[in-house]
Design an enzyme around this catalytic site. Sequence first.
Site, PDB file in Angstrom:
ATOM      1  N   HIS A 138       0.852  -1.187   0.000  1.00  9.39           N
ATOM      2  CA  HIS A 138       0.000   0.000   0.000  1.00  9.39           C
ATOM      3  C   HIS A 138       0.893   1.243   0.000  1.00  9.39           C
ATOM      4  O   HIS A 138       1.666   1.468   0.926  1.00  9.39           O
ATOM      5  CB  HIS A 138      -0.899   0.016   1.233  1.00  9.39           C
ATOM      6  N   GLY A 156      -4.648   8.428   4.457  1.00 14.39           N
ATOM      7  CA  GLY A 156      -5.029   9.796   4.754  1.00 14.39           C
ATOM      8  C   GLY A 156      -3.893  10.700   5.166  1.00 14.39           C
ATOM      9  O   GLY A 156      -4.112  11.876   5.461  1.00 14.39           O
ATOM     10  N   LYS A 159      -0.238  10.851   0.936  1.00 15.89           N
ATOM     11  CA  LYS A 159       0.631  10.232  -0.072  1.00 15.89           C
ATOM     12  C   LYS A 159       0.230  10.654  -1.485  1.00 15.89           C
ATOM     13  O   LYS A 159       1.070  11.062  -2.293  1.00 15.89           O
ATOM     14  CB  LYS A 159       0.590   8.706   0.057  1.00 15.89           C
ATOM     15  N   ASP A 177      -1.908   4.020  -4.590  1.00 19.87           N
ATOM     16  CA  ASP A 177      -2.706   3.198  -3.682  1.00 19.87           C
ATOM     17  C   ASP A 177      -2.159   1.782  -3.532  1.00 19.87           C
ATOM     18  O   ASP A 177      -1.879   1.329  -2.424  1.00 19.87           O
ATOM     19  CB  ASP A 177      -4.169   3.145  -4.123  1.00 19.87           C
ATOM     20  N   ARG A 243      18.157  14.265  12.591  1.00 18.48           N
ATOM     21  CA  ARG A 243      18.434  15.617  12.105  1.00 18.48           C
ATOM     22  C   ARG A 243      19.752  15.712  11.351  1.00 18.48           C
ATOM     23  O   ARG A 243      20.055  16.762  10.768  1.00 18.48           O
ATOM     24  CB  ARG A 243      18.446  16.596  13.293  1.00 18.48           C
TER      25      ARG A 243
END
EC number: 2.7.11.-
Length: 320
Positions: A138, A156, A159, A177, A243
């Site tokens: 997915h 949600g 992407k 998808d 970072r």
Amino acid sequence: MAKVRTQDLMNRFKIELIAGAEGVHREIFMSEVSRPGIELTGYFKYYPKDRLQLLGKTELSYFSELTQEEKKDRSDQLCTDITPGIVVTRDMEVPEELVEACERSGVPLMRSPYKTTRVISRITNFLEAKFAPFTAVHGVLVDVYGIGVLITGQSGVGKSETALELVKRGHRLVADDSVEIRQEDYDRLIGSSPPLIEHLLEIRGLGIINVMTLFGAGSVRSHKRISLVINLETWDQKKQYDRLGLEEETMKIIDVNIQKATLPVRPGRNLAVIIEVAAMNFRLKRMGVNAAEEFSQRLSKMIQSGEQEETDFETDLDID
């Protein structure tokens, strides 16, 4: 695993059918191709009868020197009930004994105009691609500056919206998808889209859009090698994010470890630009340029230089 029949090879490579038409629907179970050399001498103990058989110039030259009885015997033993087919290369004349044996046993006998090595290479590559390990993930697969970037994350998280922005910036969509992934080599993953949703992108609130129709044929491609995974997740204030980029995270897909980066999502972050930079930075690393390692080395040198200056200063005080 995909099913491959002899008819598929004939359609794919436009191979001429000589005999054994009733067996064109025989199934091929492996990608290896056999050239029956020692078998033509009469030794069939280890004959790989379940493989596709190829007869080239060498094999047919030897076959022509056999006696009539030997030709009939070798032809009958070559044609078994599980042999998927026999291919004669270089457009050479097919021996009558082999034609009769294939007709009796129902083994498809085919002929190709190309050289034996070329036929073996093309058929093997085709079969290996068909029989390659397969999975579905997915996510969204996009070609960014020649790097196949697989964007993953919870439903949600954004992407598809990120992929749409990348397409607008000139990159190419491969799949949205659901990404079908095949391992075509020990370290090579090829991603593609299911035929039903090819070139389509789902945007919540807008619906399904056809990327090729809106942005042109240059905005899509059918498949792409996956080189980098970008995982999108909602920003967590309590979580410590990398970072510097010194620690490389990987994601295992089938049997291949792919470099992975996690991007926190929150309002104001331009994810498309960040993914572009991630792809370019990935290319630089493959060329031997690693900004994080250069910074770490520069920092280490400065620390060592500072320690040396402090030691020299303390030595001067002791002398005084």
